[in-house]
Design a protein around this motif. Structure first.
Motif, PDB file in Angstrom:
ATOM      1  N   ILE A   1       0.840  -1.205   0.000  1.00  0.00           N
ATOM      2  CA  ILE A   1       0.000   0.000   0.000  1.00  0.00           C
ATOM      3  C   ILE A   1       0.870   1.249   0.000  1.00  0.00           C
ATOM      4  O   ILE A   1       0.663   2.163  -0.811  1.00  0.00           O
ATOM      5  CB  ILE A   1      -0.958  -0.009   1.207  1.00  0.00           C
ATOM      6  CG1 ILE A   1      -2.018  -1.107   1.022  1.00  0.00           C
ATOM      7  CG2 ILE A   1      -1.611   1.359   1.407  1.00  0.00           C
ATOM      8  CD1 ILE A   1      -2.818  -1.411   2.285  1.00  0.00           C
ATOM      9  N   GLN A   2       1.853   1.298   0.878  1.00  0.00           N
ATOM     10  CA  GLN A   2       2.723   2.479   0.939  1.00  0.00           C
ATOM     11  C   GLN A   2       3.515   2.654  -0.351  1.00  0.00           C
ATOM     12  O   GLN A   2       3.672   3.788  -0.827  1.00  0.00           O
ATOM     13  CB  GLN A   2       3.655   2.372   2.141  1.00  0.00           C
ATOM     14  CG  GLN A   2       2.926   2.539   3.449  1.00  0.00           C
ATOM     15  CD  GLN A   2       3.846   2.495   4.657  1.00  0.00           C
ATOM     16  OE1 GLN A   2       5.064   2.570   4.531  1.00  0.00           O
ATOM     17  NE2 GLN A   2       3.259   2.370   5.819  1.00  0.00           N
ATOM     18  N   ASN A   3       3.991   1.566  -0.928  1.00  0.00           N
ATOM     19  CA  ASN A   3       4.717   1.655  -2.197  1.00  0.00           C
ATOM     20  C   ASN A   3       3.809   2.160  -3.315  1.00  0.00           C
ATOM     21  O   ASN A   3       4.210   3.004  -4.117  1.00  0.00           O
ATOM     22  CB  ASN A   3       5.326   0.310  -2.564  1.00  0.00           C
ATOM     23  CG  ASN A   3       6.487  -0.077  -1.672  1.00  0.00           C
ATOM     24  OD1 ASN A   3       7.110   0.773  -1.041  1.00  0.00           O
ATOM     25  ND2 ASN A   3       6.785  -1.359  -1.611  1.00  0.00           N
ATOM     26  N   ALA A   4       2.586   1.653  -3.370  1.00  0.00           N
ATOM     27  CA  ALA A   4       1.639   2.080  -4.403  1.00  0.00           C
ATOM     28  C   ALA A   4       1.312   3.563  -4.247  1.00  0.00           C
ATOM     29  O   ALA A   4       1.283   4.309  -5.233  1.00  0.00           O
ATOM     30  CB  ALA A   4       0.368   1.233  -4.348  1.00  0.00           C
ATOM     31  N   VAL A   5       1.083   4.001  -3.024  1.00  0.00           N
ATOM     32  CA  VAL A   5       0.787   5.418  -2.778  1.00  0.00           C
ATOM     33  C   VAL A   5       1.972   6.286  -3.204  1.00  0.00           C
ATOM     34  O   VAL A   5       1.802   7.317  -3.868  1.00  0.00           O
ATOM     35  CB  VAL A   5       0.425   5.663  -1.292  1.00  0.00           C
ATOM     36  CG1 VAL A   5       0.421   7.152  -0.956  1.00  0.00           C
ATOM     37  CG2 VAL A   5      -0.927   5.039  -0.973  1.00  0.00           C
ATOM     38  N   GLY A   6       3.174   5.877  -2.852  1.00  0.00           N
ATOM     39  CA  GLY A   6       4.356   6.636  -3.242  1.00  0.00           C
ATOM     40  C   GLY A   6       4.495   6.735  -4.753  1.00  0.00           C
ATOM     41  O   GLY A   6       4.830   7.798  -5.290  1.00  0.00           O
ATOM     42  N   LEU A   7       4.214   5.638  -5.442  1.00  0.00           N
ATOM     43  CA  LEU A   7       4.287   5.650  -6.906  1.00  0.00           C
ATOM     44  C   LEU A   7       3.211   6.546  -7.506  1.00  0.00           C
ATOM     45  O   LEU A   7       3.462   7.245  -8.493  1.00  0.00           O
ATOM     46  CB  LEU A   7       4.187   4.228  -7.452  1.00  0.00           C
ATOM     47  CG  LEU A   7       5.426   3.375  -7.233  1.00  0.00           C
ATOM     48  CD1 LEU A   7       5.139   1.916  -7.609  1.00  0.00           C
ATOM     49  CD2 LEU A   7       6.610   3.913  -8.018  1.00  0.00           C
ATOM     50  N   VAL A   8       2.022   6.531  -6.943  1.00  0.00           N
ATOM     51  CA  VAL A   8       0.955   7.426  -7.407  1.00  0.00           C
ATOM     52  C   VAL A   8       1.423   8.878  -7.286  1.00  0.00           C
ATOM     53  O   VAL A   8       1.233   9.679  -8.197  1.00  0.00           O
ATOM     54  CB  VAL A   8      -0.358   7.193  -6.632  1.00  0.00           C
ATOM     55  CG1 VAL A   8      -1.340   8.334  -6.816  1.00  0.00           C
ATOM     56  CG2 VAL A   8      -0.980   5.858  -7.032  1.00  0.00           C
ATOM     57  N   GLN A   9       2.047   9.187  -6.188  1.00  0.00           N
ATOM     58  CA  GLN A   9       2.526  10.558  -5.975  1.00  0.00           C
ATOM     59  C   GLN A   9       3.629  10.904  -6.973  1.00  0.00           C
ATOM     60  O   GLN A   9       3.662  12.011  -7.505  1.00  0.00           O
ATOM     61  CB  GLN A   9       3.000  10.719  -4.542  1.00  0.00           C
ATOM     62  CG  GLN A   9       1.846  10.667  -3.553  1.00  0.00           C
ATOM     63  CD  GLN A   9       2.307  10.696  -2.106  1.00  0.00           C
ATOM     64  OE1 GLN A   9       3.225   9.976  -1.714  1.00  0.00           O
ATOM     65  NE2 GLN A   9       1.659  11.515  -1.303  1.00  0.00           N
ATOM     66  N   GLU A  10       4.521   9.968  -7.244  1.00  0.00           N
ATOM     67  CA  GLU A  10       5.642  10.246  -8.154  1.00  0.00           C
ATOM     68  C   GLU A  10       5.228  10.239  -9.616  1.00  0.00           C
ATOM     69  O   GLU A  10       5.565  11.145 -10.365  1.00  0.00           O
ATOM     70  CB  GLU A  10       6.742   9.189  -7.948  1.00  0.00           C
ATOM     71  CG  GLU A  10       7.453   9.292  -6.630  1.00  0.00           C
ATOM     72  CD  GLU A  10       8.427   8.134  -6.416  1.00  0.00           C
ATOM     73  OE1 GLU A  10       8.889   7.541  -7.413  1.00  0.00           O
ATOM     74  OE2 GLU A  10       8.706   7.825  -5.246  1.00  0.00           O
ATOM     75  N   VAL A  11       4.517   9.205 -10.034  1.00  0.00           N
ATOM     76  CA  VAL A  11       4.193   9.015 -11.449  1.00  0.00           C
ATOM     77  C   VAL A  11       3.010   9.869 -11.879  1.00  0.00           C
ATOM     78  O   VAL A  11       3.031  10.477 -12.950  1.00  0.00           O
ATOM     79  CB  VAL A  11       3.924   7.519 -11.753  1.00  0.00           C
ATOM     80  CG1 VAL A  11       3.456   7.315 -13.186  1.00  0.00           C
ATOM     81  CG2 VAL A  11       5.184   6.687 -11.469  1.00  0.00           C
ATOM     82  N   LEU A  12       1.980   9.922 -11.044  1.00  0.00           N
ATOM     83  CA  LEU A  12       0.768  10.654 -11.410  1.00  0.00           C
ATOM     84  C   LEU A  12       0.761  12.082 -10.855  1.00  0.00           C
ATOM     85  O   LEU A  12      -0.125  12.867 -11.186  1.00  0.00           O
ATOM     86  CB  LEU A  12      -0.474   9.905 -10.905  1.00  0.00           C
ATOM     87  CG  LEU A  12      -0.603   8.460 -11.393  1.00  0.00           C
ATOM     88  CD1 LEU A  12      -1.859   7.832 -10.794  1.00  0.00           C
ATOM     89  CD2 LEU A  12      -0.611   8.364 -12.901  1.00  0.00           C
ATOM     90  N   LYS A  13       1.707  12.374  -9.997  1.00  0.00           N
ATOM     91  CA  LYS A  13       1.820  13.705  -9.399  1.00  0.00           C
ATOM     92  C   LYS A  13       0.578  14.107  -8.615  1.00  0.00           C
ATOM     93  O   LYS A  13       0.146  15.254  -8.647  1.00  0.00           O
ATOM     94  CB  LYS A  13       2.123  14.782 -10.460  1.00  0.00           C
ATOM     95  CG  LYS A  13       3.294  14.461 -11.360  1.00  0.00           C
ATOM     96  CD  LYS A  13       4.603  14.486 -10.645  1.00  0.00           C
ATOM     97  CE  LYS A  13       5.750  14.347 -11.625  1.00  0.00           C
ATOM     98  NZ  LYS A  13       6.784  13.436 -11.199  1.00  0.00           N
ATOM     99  N   LEU A  14      -0.011  13.152  -7.912  1.00  0.00           N
ATOM    100  CA  LEU A  14      -1.195  13.438  -7.079  1.00  0.00           C
ATOM    101  C   LEU A  14      -0.772  13.667  -5.644  1.00  0.00           C
ATOM    102  O   LEU A  14       0.218  13.227  -5.189  1.00  0.00           O
ATOM    103  CB  LEU A  14      -2.192  12.279  -7.146  1.00  0.00           C
ATOM    104  CG  LEU A  14      -2.846  12.012  -8.488  1.00  0.00           C
ATOM    105  CD1 LEU A  14      -3.837  10.876  -8.371  1.00  0.00           C
ATOM    106  CD2 LEU A  14      -3.555  13.241  -9.016  1.00  0.00           C
TER     107      LEU A  14
END
Length: 134
Positions: free
Chosen positions: A121-134
């Protein structure tokens, strides 16, 4: 509370991994939490009892569409870019976690956990923030 903490708190309230990731970004994608919760419910437990894609990763990919789609039903023009972003999420998640398949991540057949649900979950959230800039 940051997004990773929020997603973990949702998971602690019995949201599945997909719901935890998606609902943490409800405001950013302009959707209500209940609709996201309902839409994400079938993606928990690795779709089909741990045999398929990790729910946290499914949530991240769902957010790619919610954040990037133009919503144009007559002439959609954003699919290629959304697919590119989704592919990046999948590739990077697999590199970080050791797999994209829930069963493998949890070590069901090997007894070796590659990545716990909270870490996924934490990895997915971090990737969302990095890749999708959310």
């Amino acid at each position: 509370m940051d997004k990773k903490e929020l997603a973990i708190s949702l998971h602690n309230r019995r949201y599945n991994c997909c719901q935890s990731v998606v609902c943490a970004f409800a405001d950013e994608v302009g959707r209500d939490s209940r609709t996201l919760f309902e839409a994400a419910e079938g993606f928990g437990l690795g779709m089909g009892g741990m045999d398929a894609t990790c729910g946290a990763l499914s949530g991240a990919v769902m957010l790619a569409g919610l954040a990037n789609s133009d919503g144009n039903l007559e002439a959609p023009a954003t699919k290629a870019d959304t697919y590119r972003r989704s592919r990046e999420l999948v590739e990077r998640f697999g590199q970080m976690c050791g797999s994209t398949v829930c069963r493998q991540l949890k070590g069901v057949d090997t007894g070796k956990v590659l990545c716990s649900c909270p870490d996924c979950i934490q990895n997915a959230v971090g990737l969302v923030q990095e890749v999708l800039k959310l």
